[in-house]
Design an enzyme around this catalytic site. Sequence first.
Site, mmCIF file in Angstrom:
data_model
loop_
_atom_site.group_PDB
_atom_site.id
_atom_site.type_symbol
_atom_site.label_atom_id
_atom_site.label_comp_id
_atom_site.label_asym_id
_atom_site.label_seq_id
_atom_site.Cartn_x
_atom_site.Cartn_y
_atom_site.Cartn_z
ATOM 1 N N ALA A 63 36.294 40.904 37.453
ATOM 2 C CA ALA A 63 35.707 42.246 37.166
ATOM 3 C C ALA A 63 35.817 43.082 38.293
ATOM 4 O O ALA A 63 36.077 42.578 39.360
ATOM 5 C CB ALA A 63 34.168 42.372 36.917
ATOM 6 N N GLY A 102 35.698 37.146 35.718
ATOM 7 C CA GLY A 102 36.238 37.949 34.467
ATOM 8 C C GLY A 102 37.510 37.649 33.993
ATOM 9 O O GLY A 102 37.480 37.617 32.538
ATOM 10 N N GLU A 105 37.123 34.429 32.259
ATOM 11 C CA GLU A 105 36.544 34.362 31.104
ATOM 12 C C GLU A 105 37.409 35.213 30.030
ATOM 13 O O GLU A 105 37.373 34.769 28.860
ATOM 14 C CB GLU A 105 35.002 35.349 31.328
ATOM 15 C CG GLU A 105 34.165 34.665 32.069
ATOM 16 C CD GLU A 105 33.319 35.628 32.539
ATOM 17 O OE1 GLU A 105 32.038 35.176 32.300
ATOM 18 O OE2 GLU A 105 33.437 36.775 33.223
ATOM 19 N N GLU A 125 31.493 33.880 40.960
ATOM 20 C CA GLU A 125 30.540 35.066 40.900
ATOM 21 C C GLU A 125 29.403 34.504 41.850
ATOM 22 O O GLU A 125 28.780 35.483 42.368
ATOM 23 C CB GLU A 125 30.154 35.176 39.456
ATOM 24 C CG GLU A 125 30.816 35.900 38.627
ATOM 25 C CD GLU A 125 32.020 34.911 37.981
ATOM 26 O OE1 GLU A 125 32.708 35.778 37.017
ATOM 27 O OE2 GLU A 125 32.057 33.831 38.168
HETATM 28 N N1 T1G Z 1 37.190 43.888 42.506
HETATM 29 C C1 T1G Z 1 37.566 44.835 43.197
HETATM 30 N N2 T1G Z 1 38.530 44.847 44.209
HETATM 31 C C2 T1G Z 1 38.924 43.580 44.421
HETATM 32 C C3 T1G Z 1 38.566 42.415 44.057
HETATM 33 C C4 T1G Z 1 37.603 42.615 42.820
HETATM 34 N N3 T1G Z 1 37.120 41.650 41.993
HETATM 35 N N4 T1G Z 1 39.148 41.361 44.488
HETATM 36 C C5 T1G Z 1 39.774 41.880 45.453
HETATM 37 N N5 T1G Z 1 39.785 43.129 45.263
HETATM 38 C C6 T1G Z 1 40.267 43.747 46.562
HETATM 39 C C7 T1G Z 1 40.049 43.499 48.112
HETATM 40 O O1 T1G Z 1 38.994 44.296 48.605
HETATM 41 C C8 T1G Z 1 41.317 43.945 48.842
HETATM 42 O O2 T1G Z 1 41.323 45.295 48.735
HETATM 43 C C9 T1G Z 1 42.427 43.667 47.909
HETATM 44 O O3 T1G Z 1 41.834 43.649 46.426
HETATM 45 C C10 T1G Z 1 42.963 42.385 48.271
HETATM 46 O O4 T1G Z 1 42.044 41.440 48.150
HETATM 47 C C11 T1G Z 1 31.952 39.626 34.613
HETATM 48 C C12 T1G Z 1 31.223 39.988 37.103
HETATM 49 C C13 T1G Z 1 41.448 37.684 44.508
HETATM 50 C C14 T1G Z 1 41.471 35.510 45.987
HETATM 51 O O5 T1G Z 1 34.903 37.256 43.042
HETATM 52 O O6 T1G Z 1 38.390 36.222 45.797
HETATM 53 O O7 T1G Z 1 34.270 38.663 37.287
HETATM 54 O O8 T1G Z 1 41.029 45.685 51.234
HETATM 55 O O9 T1G Z 1 42.278 40.948 50.721
HETATM 56 O O10 T1G Z 1 43.093 37.477 50.415
HETATM 57 O O11 T1G Z 1 31.834 37.463 35.174
HETATM 58 O O12 T1G Z 1 40.454 38.757 46.861
HETATM 59 O O13 T1G Z 1 43.183 45.864 50.171
HETATM 60 O O14 T1G Z 1 41.688 47.586 49.811
HETATM 61 O O15 T1G Z 1 40.973 39.566 49.311
HETATM 62 O O16 T1G Z 1 45.057 37.635 48.785
HETATM 63 C C15 T1G Z 1 34.841 37.698 40.410
HETATM 64 C C16 T1G Z 1 37.257 37.972 44.295
HETATM 65 C C17 T1G Z 1 34.356 38.957 40.376
HETATM 66 C C18 T1G Z 1 37.222 37.331 43.539
HETATM 67 C C19 T1G Z 1 42.695 37.421 46.561
HETATM 68 N N6 T1G Z 1 35.985 37.584 41.231
HETATM 69 N N7 T1G Z 1 38.307 38.329 45.040
HETATM 70 O O17 T1G Z 1 42.619 37.316 47.999
HETATM 71 O O18 T1G Z 1 43.398 39.507 49.137
HETATM 72 S S1 T1G Z 1 32.956 39.001 39.424
HETATM 73 C C20 T1G Z 1 36.102 37.315 42.407
HETATM 74 C C21 T1G Z 1 38.921 37.161 45.886
HETATM 75 C C22 T1G Z 1 33.186 39.154 37.932
HETATM 76 C C23 T1G Z 1 32.420 38.507 35.611
HETATM 77 C C24 T1G Z 1 32.026 38.979 36.995
HETATM 78 C C25 T1G Z 1 40.225 37.656 46.664
HETATM 79 C C26 T1G Z 1 41.468 37.000 45.806
HETATM 80 P P1 T1G Z 1 41.855 46.214 49.959
HETATM 81 P P2 T1G Z 1 42.107 40.371 49.661
HETATM 82 P P3 T1G Z 1 43.530 37.689 48.990
#
Ligand code: T1G
Length: 652
Positions: A63, A102, A105, A125
Site C-alpha cells: 500500500a 498489499g 495480498e 507490515e
Molecule cells: N509506500 C510509499 N512509498 C514507498 C513504499 C510504500 N509502500 N515503499 C517504498 N517507498 C518509496 C521509498 O520511500 C523511496 O522513496 C522509494 O520508494 C524507494 O524505496 C494493506 C497496509 C520495496 C524493498 O512495507 O521495504 O501494504 O526516498 O529506497 O532499497 O496490507 O522500499 O526515493 O523518495 O526503500 O530498493 C507494506 C516497504 C506496506 C514495503 C525497495 N510494504 N518498502 O527497497 O528502495 S503496508 C512494505 C520496502 C501494506 C497492506 C498494508 C522497500 C523496497 P524515496 P527504497 P529499495
Amino acid sequence: MTQPVTISTQDGIATVTIDNPPVNALSQAVRQGLAQAVQQTEADADVRAVVLLCAGRTFIAGADVREFGQAPQEPHLPDVIDMIEGASKPWIAALHGTALGGGLEVALGCRFRLAVPSARLGLPEVNLGLIPGAGGTVRLPRLVGAPAALEMIAGGKMVSADKALSLGLVDRIVAGDLTQAALEFAKGEALETTVEPLMARDVAQPDSNAWEAQKAAIAKRARGQNSPLAAITALENALALPADQALAKERELFFQLKDDPQSLALRHIFFAERSAGKMLRLKGVKPRPFDEIGVIGGGTMGAGIVAACLLAGLRVVMLERDDDSLSAGQERVQNTLAQSHKRGLIDADALARMQGNFSGATDYAALGTADLVIEAVFEDMAVKKDVFTRLDAATKPDAVLATNTSYLDIAEIAEAVADPSRVLGLHFFSPAYIMKLLEIVHPPKVADDVLATGFALAKRLGKIAVPAGVCDGFIGNRIMSAYRRECDYMLEDGALPQDVDAAMRNFGFAMGIFAMQDMAGLDIAWAMRKRQAATRPADMRYVDIPDQLCELGRFGRKTGAGWYDYSSDPKGAPDALVEGIITKASADKGITRVPLSADEIMGRIIGVMQSEGRKILAEGIAQSPEAIDVVMVNGYGFPRWRGGPMFMAGME
Ligand code: T1G
Ligand code: NAD
C-alpha cells in the site's frame, strides 16, 4: 495525468500493467485503475484470462504508506482484491522484484502466481507496526498453512522465490521473459486448471503444541512491540472463524494499529532511513570509482570492514603493522566468511571468490592501486596521523582516504596528507559486516565527489548512511557519551548498574548501557576520558567510578569482569565489589542515595539524548532530527517502535 494502470488485450488474454514509480505502491489511483480493469475485462467477451504485471524494478511493494496519514479513500484495497478473486476469468500475477504487503495480498487474490527466480515475497507490515489489512492473514494460511503464514506475517521477513515455490505460495518460477511466460500460462494451464479461490478454502489446524511454542517464541521476540502480537491474534482468528468474519476482524485490528503510536514511530523511521542520507550538496555529484579497497588494521573493526567489503564483492587488501597481527587479522576475516558460508548466506563458489579477492600485507606499497583506503588502527591521534602520512606517499593521488575513528578530530587527521580534500570519516559500528549504520563524517575540506564516494560505498555495502559533521563522537557516540555520563550520575544518586540496565531493557533496548560497555570494553571510553581530562570544565560533575573499575583491570567481558562479574554467569552477575565502590563514591561526595524508579531512569536518559540532540542540530553536526533518530535506532539499540529520541520529543 498518465493512468498508472493500463490494459492491452491480445489473443483473448488481457494484460493489466501497473506503472507507478518508484515501487508501484497501491495509491488510490492504482486501486481505482485495478477496479476498472476488473470491470472492463469481465465485460469484454473476448477476454478469457488476465495477466497482472508491473513496469519498472518491482511488482507492487505494498500500500502507499504515504497515504496512511490521510482518510482512507475508495476503492478500498480489500474490495479491489475481492473483485479480482471473484472474477469469472482467472487472473495470473506475474511477480518480479519485491511483492510485498498489499502487493502480495493482490497476488493472493489472483488465481495463479508466477515469479522470476530473483523475486522476493513478503508481508512486512509488522515492521511498520501494522498487520496485513487486505486479507493477507486470512488467505495466506489457506495457501501455505498457518505455521508458515504466522512466521511470514509476525516475522515480517521476505522469502525467496524458491522458498515461495516450496511453500506453494507461487505456482511457477519462470527463468526467461516473465511477460511471455505469463501469457503462455494464461492461454494454457490457467484455462485448463480449476483452482478454488483462497477465501473459499478451509485452513488446516496446526499441531497444537508446535503452534503454542511458535506463538510463545514470537511473543518473546516482540519485546514490547504490539504488531507481532496482533499478527498472532489475526492468525488465531483465521483458524477459528469463517473466512469473511476473520477478514472483518483483520480490518478492525489493522485500523487499530494504524493509529497506534508504535506504528506512527515505525513509519517515521521507515521514511527517516530513506531521507537521512540525502545531502543537497551531493545532488548530481558523481562518486569516484572504487573496485579495490585497502583496510589498515585487522582488529575488531578492520577485520569486520574487510569482511563487509568482501561480502559485497569488492577486492580488498588488508594492511597490518607486522606479520603476527596480519595473520591474526586474516584469521578473523576467514572465520567471518566461513560463518557466513555455514549459515548459507554465501555458497561455496562465492566463498572461493571472496577468498580470492582478499590479500594481506605489511608494506604500504601494496596499497598503490587501491581506489579507497579505510583506516582502523588504534584510537590514537599520533598513530593515525603517522598512518595517513604513509598513505599519502603510497596511494594514488585520487584515492579516497577514510578513517574509522570513533571520536578523533578528522580535520586534524586530514592535515597529515598533502590534499586534505580526499579525506573523510567512515564510522562503522561493530560488528561492521552486520551493523547497518554508517556515519559518513564530512570534514570542512572534503571534496564533494569524495563524500559521494563514501555514500556510494555505503549503498554497495547495504548500509544506512547518515552524514555527520566533525565533533567529539560525531552524532551517535556524542549522544551516547552524554547519556552514559547521566547514567554514571545516577549511580552516585542511588541506582545500581542492574537497575539502569533493567529500565533500559523494559523500555525496549536489547541491552542496557552497562552491559553494553562490558561487551565493547571499558578501556576505549577510559582512553577518551583521559584524553578529555585536560579540557573538561572544572565545574563539570565528574564520576570516577568507571575509572576505578579500569584501574582494577576490569575492562568488561574480555577481562571476565567489568560492571558485572562474568566468572560464574556468562550473562554477567551483579558484583558486591562494584556496589561497594558505588556506595562509597556517593558517601565521599556526601550524596544521600535515593532509589530511582525505572521511569525516572528512562526520563533522565531520554532527556539527555534529546538535549544533546538539539545541540547537535544547532551546531549543524546532524542535518535533521530524523538523522539522529536513524543513528540511535540503527547504531545504539534504541527501540525502533519508539521512533527515536527526537521523534519522542515531537521533532520530525
Ligand atoms: N509506500 C510509499 N512509498 C514507498 C513504499 C510504500 N509502500 N515503499 C517504498 N517507498 C518509496 C521509498 O520511500 C523511496 O522513496 C522509494 O520508494 C524507494 O524505496 C494493506 C497496509 C520495496 C524493498 O512495507 O521495504 O501494504 O526516498 O529506497 O532499497 O496490507 O522500499 O526515493 O523518495 O526503500 O530498493 C507494506 C516497504 C506496506 C514495503 C525497495 N510494504 N518498502 O527497497 O528502495 S503496508 C512494505 C520496502 C501494506 C497492506 C498494508 C522497500 C523496497 P524515496 P527504497 P529499495
Ligand atoms: P583493535 O585494537 O581491535 O584493532 C586495531 C588494529 O590496528 C590492531 O590489529 C593493530 O595491530 C592495528 N594497528 C595498530 N597500529 C597500526 C599501524 N600503525 N599500522 C597498521 N596496523 C596497526 O581496535 P578496534 O576496536 O578495531 O578499533 C579500531 C578503530 O576503530 C579505532 O579508531 C576505534 O576507535 C574505532 N572504532 C571501534 C569500534 C569498536 O566497537 N571497537 C567501533 C567503531 C570505531
